[in-house]
Structures are given as structure tokens and as C-alpha cells.
Motif scaffolding. Structure first.
Motif, mmCIF file in Angstrom:
data_model
loop_
_atom_site.group_PDB
_atom_site.id
_atom_site.type_symbol
_atom_site.label_atom_id
_atom_site.label_comp_id
_atom_site.label_asym_id
_atom_site.label_seq_id
_atom_site.Cartn_x
_atom_site.Cartn_y
_atom_site.Cartn_z
ATOM 1 N N ILE A 1 0.862 -1.188 0.000
ATOM 2 C CA ILE A 1 0.000 0.000 0.000
ATOM 3 C C ILE A 1 0.902 1.242 0.000
ATOM 4 O O ILE A 1 0.617 2.228 -0.673
ATOM 5 C CB ILE A 1 -0.926 -0.023 1.233
ATOM 6 C CG1 ILE A 1 -1.858 -1.240 1.175
ATOM 7 C CG2 ILE A 1 -1.727 1.277 1.329
ATOM 8 C CD1 ILE A 1 -2.569 -1.536 2.481
ATOM 9 N N ASP A 2 1.972 1.168 0.761
ATOM 10 C CA ASP A 2 2.977 2.244 0.745
ATOM 11 C C ASP A 2 4.143 1.848 -0.148
ATOM 12 O O ASP A 2 4.461 0.666 -0.292
ATOM 13 C CB ASP A 2 3.501 2.512 2.164
ATOM 14 C CG ASP A 2 2.447 3.136 3.055
ATOM 15 O OD1 ASP A 2 1.546 3.826 2.532
ATOM 16 O OD2 ASP A 2 2.525 2.923 4.276
ATOM 17 N N ILE A 3 4.795 2.851 -0.688
ATOM 18 C CA ILE A 3 5.937 2.566 -1.568
ATOM 19 C C ILE A 3 7.115 2.014 -0.758
ATOM 20 O O ILE A 3 7.878 1.196 -1.253
ATOM 21 C CB ILE A 3 6.339 3.813 -2.403
ATOM 22 C CG1 ILE A 3 7.407 3.468 -3.431
ATOM 23 C CG2 ILE A 3 6.761 4.989 -1.546
ATOM 24 C CD1 ILE A 3 6.980 2.519 -4.487
ATOM 25 N N HIS A 4 7.243 2.452 0.473
ATOM 26 C CA HIS A 4 8.301 1.916 1.346
ATOM 27 C C HIS A 4 7.656 1.258 2.556
ATOM 28 O O HIS A 4 7.028 1.938 3.367
ATOM 29 C CB HIS A 4 9.254 3.028 1.808
ATOM 30 C CG HIS A 4 10.004 3.669 0.689
ATOM 31 N ND1 HIS A 4 10.071 5.015 0.498
ATOM 32 C CD2 HIS A 4 10.737 3.128 -0.309
ATOM 33 C CE1 HIS A 4 10.802 5.284 -0.571
ATOM 34 N NE2 HIS A 4 11.218 4.158 -1.082
ATOM 35 N N GLU A 5 7.805 -0.033 2.665
ATOM 36 C CA GLU A 5 7.259 -0.775 3.804
ATOM 37 C C GLU A 5 8.358 -1.666 4.384
ATOM 38 O O GLU A 5 9.408 -1.859 3.758
ATOM 39 C CB GLU A 5 6.104 -1.679 3.342
ATOM 40 C CG GLU A 5 4.913 -0.922 2.759
ATOM 41 C CD GLU A 5 3.692 -1.811 2.508
ATOM 42 O OE1 GLU A 5 3.818 -3.053 2.618
ATOM 43 O OE2 GLU A 5 2.623 -1.264 2.207
ATOM 44 N N ASN A 6 8.070 -2.255 5.521
ATOM 45 C CA ASN A 6 8.976 -3.262 6.080
ATOM 46 C C ASN A 6 8.697 -4.607 5.410
ATOM 47 O O ASN A 6 7.608 -4.820 4.912
ATOM 48 C CB ASN A 6 8.768 -3.365 7.586
ATOM 49 C CG ASN A 6 9.322 -2.157 8.300
ATOM 50 O OD1 ASN A 6 10.228 -1.487 7.810
ATOM 51 N ND2 ASN A 6 8.755 -1.854 9.459
ATOM 52 N N PRO A 7 9.672 -5.498 5.397
ATOM 53 C CA PRO A 7 11.024 -5.315 5.926
ATOM 54 C C PRO A 7 11.907 -4.567 4.932
ATOM 55 O O PRO A 7 11.520 -4.343 3.804
ATOM 56 C CB PRO A 7 11.511 -6.747 6.116
ATOM 57 C CG PRO A 7 10.816 -7.526 5.054
ATOM 58 C CD PRO A 7 9.457 -6.881 4.886
ATOM 59 N N ARG A 8 13.082 -4.217 5.412
ATOM 60 C CA ARG A 8 14.066 -3.518 4.562
ATOM 61 C C ARG A 8 15.248 -4.447 4.320
ATOM 62 O O ARG A 8 15.693 -5.136 5.246
ATOM 63 C CB ARG A 8 14.600 -2.258 5.266
ATOM 64 C CG ARG A 8 13.545 -1.423 5.956
ATOM 65 C CD ARG A 8 12.806 -0.538 4.993
ATOM 66 N NE ARG A 8 11.569 -0.060 5.588
ATOM 67 C CZ ARG A 8 10.940 1.059 5.221
ATOM 68 N NH1 ARG A 8 11.430 1.814 4.265
ATOM 69 N NH2 ARG A 8 9.808 1.411 5.786
ATOM 70 N N LEU A 9 15.748 -4.452 3.115
ATOM 71 C CA LEU A 9 17.033 -5.119 2.868
ATOM 72 C C LEU A 9 18.079 -4.049 3.159
ATOM 73 O O LEU A 9 18.378 -3.209 2.302
ATOM 74 C CB LEU A 9 17.131 -5.590 1.415
ATOM 75 C CG LEU A 9 16.090 -6.622 0.954
ATOM 76 C CD1 LEU A 9 16.306 -6.987 -0.510
ATOM 77 C CD2 LEU A 9 16.142 -7.885 1.817
ATOM 78 N N SER A 10 18.573 -4.058 4.400
ATOM 79 C CA SER A 10 19.483 -2.980 4.790
ATOM 80 C C SER A 10 20.408 -3.450 5.902
ATOM 81 O O SER A 10 20.209 -4.519 6.493
ATOM 82 C CB SER A 10 18.688 -1.763 5.279
ATOM 83 O OG SER A 10 18.236 -1.985 6.595
ATOM 84 N N MET A 11 21.372 -2.603 6.202
ATOM 85 C CA MET A 11 22.375 -2.929 7.217
ATOM 86 C C MET A 11 21.761 -3.005 8.605
ATOM 87 O O MET A 11 22.353 -3.547 9.523
ATOM 88 C CB MET A 11 23.477 -1.871 7.206
ATOM 89 C CG MET A 11 24.360 -1.970 5.992
ATOM 90 S SD MET A 11 25.753 -0.837 6.071
ATOM 91 C CE MET A 11 25.002 0.678 5.514
#
Ligand code: GLY
Ligand code: MN
Ligand code: MN
Length: 352
Positions: free
Chosen positions: A290-300
Motif C-alpha cells: 500500500i505504501d511505496i516503502h514498507e517493512n522489511p528492509r534489505l538494509s544494514m
């Protein structure tokens, strides 16, 4: 089913203000207001502008209208009194202190307030068949619009002009709208990961990065491609080849059971090892829904485990200030076996 997933006690209610969570929990309401959910009552509290819409978009929900002397908070109090709720879960990461205080004051003494602690966001991470259908269609439209706009790119066209054409094509192909403001960055502007399209005219030898997406049924797509207008410099071609291989590595690594952190690290180590330490300064990817940025993140910083049903981007980039940049991004559905890229547009370097 979603209501059951909230696992509410008989005396508890959830008070939802975040529009994305309201949409999700009501299965489609897009207006303003508050969604109130207890075991006995599922209601949308809104003003006149959205009452008819609420009935159409969320027919399973009771809709109550705010009016003079009966604002959203007072309705929460009334609904809670009707169904005996005394424990309230609120969005601790969304409500302002002021709004929370007003809500508590309206509900009055004897109530217990507990943070909802992102429970809806957690549920939203794993996509249903219907959600995947919408994201898949949004990705198909974005990819098709990209392929359609390519022949129009020429020397002298500006970033803004390409942006307008791209946005138009997405709408023409069936999108509801953009999922975020189109990013179009050419030449040296390519070193700005989230560049704002400018009046810069394309020149021979430019790399042009288009980061684009649309919405279908309330769900987002997200895709980035970088193309060259004429033969790029040897330096930028090496950057492109490195990002392409990094993206392939990321996609190869993306599978259920993997740590988000490890996938990001594997790709980051590869880019660093090619001589670009510090030039890939954002996360490898993020959830899309629904949002362009959601969890989870591929991040440090994300140690979540990838699961089937996640929809995640894989979007490495290399940014060289004063020179340019390259980013390549797919939206990918995590499957039991690995992942399926939903944005099929080619990633081999296109030289226009
Ligand atoms: N479109 C913004 C991003 O790729 O995260
Ligand atoms: Mn993007
Ligand atoms: Mn993205």
C-alpha cells in the motif's frame, strides 16, 4: 479475517488513524477519518465528504458521520461506550502527542491506552493473492510504460519532459496514479539517488536513470532502469556493469529464510570490492505494498528474515558526484523457492 488477526480481547478496541492501515483493515476505504475496530464493532468515523464513499468501499463497516459536537474522538468515546471497550490500542508511531491527548481526553477516565506497535504494518508485510494481483498489474504497467517511452528519448529533451510523458503513459496504460513522484536524473544529476526532474537537456553520452512506479487497486509498483543516450564513457559503463551484477547477486540471494541484513551485506561487499566504497549509500531494498516503502528492509539495520509472500525491491546503485550514477531496481515477489521479479523490463544496457 483481518479483524481476527488483530486478536483483540472482548474489552479492547483498535483506533486507527494512519490512512494506509485504514485502507488495509477496512479492505478498501480511502477517505479521511478514523477506523474503529473491536470484536463487536467495525466502524469508519468520517465527515460528510466520505460517508457515501465509505459505504461503497467498505460495505462491511458501519459508517458514522462527524458533525457539530460530535467529532472523531467523541465518536470513539460513544462507540466504546456502546460495546464496552475500555482498553484502546493506538498508533504510537503515527498520532501526534496533541492528537493523542485530545483522544484520551474525549474518551475519559478509566481507559487503558496501549501502543498498537505496528501490528497492522506487520500483517501487511505478507501479501494476499489479491494484493499480489494488484502489485503484479502495477508492475506490468510500469514496465510497459518504460518500454513505450524509450523511443521518445532524444538529445535536447529535458528530464521534466520525459517525466511528463512517462507519467502520462502509465495513466494511459491503466494506472490509478503514480506511487511516488517520478525520479528522472540524467548525466551528472544521476549521482542524486532521489533527484527531482529538472530542465536539464539530455546530451549524447548521458546515462539517464528513471525510477518509476504506479498504483493499481491501491497497491504500488517500483522500478528503476538506467539507459544510455549514445555510447557512455568507459567509466560509466563499468559502473553500469557493476550495478547490473550487484542486482543479479541480490536477486539470486533473495529467498525465504535469508536474513535481510545478509542479503544487503553480500551485495554491498561486492560493490565495495569493485572499488566503490561509500558510493552505494542506501539500503538494497524495501517492502512494497500500500505504501511505496514498507517493512522489511534489505538494509544494514534490518535483521528480519525474508518470507514467502514478501514483496521486496532489489535496487543497488552507484553514485559518483559530478560524474553520474546508475541504479537498477526490480520489485520482486518472494516465493517458496526464491523470488519472481514482477518488473520484467530488460536490464541489459540499452543504448539509445
Ligand atoms: N522509488 C523510490 C525507491 O526506489 O525507493
Ligand atoms: Mn524506486
Ligand atoms: Mn525502491
Amino acid at each position: 479475517m483481518l479483524i481476527q488477526a488483530l486478536d483483540l480481547a472482548a474489552d479492547a478496541a483498535v483506533v486507527v488513524h494512519n490512512p494506509s492501515n485504514m485502507f488495509y483493515l477496512s479492505s478498501g476505504y480511502t477517505g479521511e477519518g478514523v477506523v474503529y475496530i473491536s470484536r463487536k464493532t467495525q466502524a469508519i468515523i468520517t465527515d460528510f465528504r466520505y460517508t457515501e464513499q465509505a459505504g461503497q468501499q467498505a460495505p462491511a463497516f458501519r459508517c458514522v458521520m462527524t458533525e457539530k459536537g460530535m467529532n472523531h474522538d467523541q465518536w470513539v468515546q460513544k462507540l466504546a461506550q456502546e460495546d464496552g471497550a475500555t482498553v484502546f490500542y493506538y498508533e504510537d508511531d503515527y498520532l501526534t502527542v496533541k492528537a493523542f491527548q485530545a483522544l484520551r481526553d474525549a474518551v475519559g477516565d478509566g481507559a487503558t491506552w496501549l501502543p498498537l506497535a505496528q501490528k497492522p504494518e506487520k500483517l501487511r508485510e505478507i501479501k494476499s493473492e489479491e494484493e499480489i494481483r494488484c502489485i503484479r498489474e502495477a508492475c506490468r504497467i510500469t514496465s510497459a510504460a518504460f518500454l513505450k517511452v524509450l523511443p521518445e528519448i532524444r538529445e535536447g529533451m529535458t528530464e521534466k519532459e520525459l517525466t511528463i510523458r512517462f507519467n502520462y503513459l502509465q495513466l494511459q496504460l491503466g494506472a490509478q496514479g503514480n506511487s511516488f513522484s517520478t525520479i528522472c536524473a540524467s548525466g551528472e544529476n544521476g549521482s542524486l539517488p532521489h533527484a527531482i526532474p529538472s530542465d536539464r537537456k539530455f546530451r549524447k553520452g548521458d546515462m539517464i536513470t528513471l525510477d518509476v512506479g504506479c498504483k493499481v487497486g491501491g497497491y504500488c509498483s517500483d522500478m528503476t532502469r538506467t539507459v544510455a543516450l549514445g555510447e557512455p564513457s568507459a567509466e560509466m559503463r563499468k559502473v553500469y556493469d557493476t550495478v547490473l551484477e550487484a542486482q543479479r547477486l541480490g536477486r539470486e540471494a533473495l529467498a525465504p529464510g535469508k536474513s535481510c541484513y545478509e542479503i544487503d551485506k553480500q551485495v554491498r561487499d561486492y560493490i565495495d570490492g569493485q572499488g566503490y566504497v561509500g558510493r552505494f549509500g542506501h539500503g538494497l531494498g524495501h517492502g512494497v505494498g500500500i505504501d511505496i516503502h514498507e517493512n522489511p528492509r534489505l538494509s544494514m539495520t534490518c535483521h528480519d528474515t525474508v518470507q514467502a509472500g514478501h514483496v521486496l525491491t532489489v535496487e543497488p546503485g552507484i553514485y559518483l558526484p559530478g560524474v553520474g550514477g546508475v541504479r537498477i531496481e526490480d520489485t520482486c515477489l518472494v516465493t517458496p523457492e526464491g523470488n519472481e521479479p514482477l518488473t520484467p523490463a530488460t536490464k541489459e544496457l540499452i543504448i539509445l
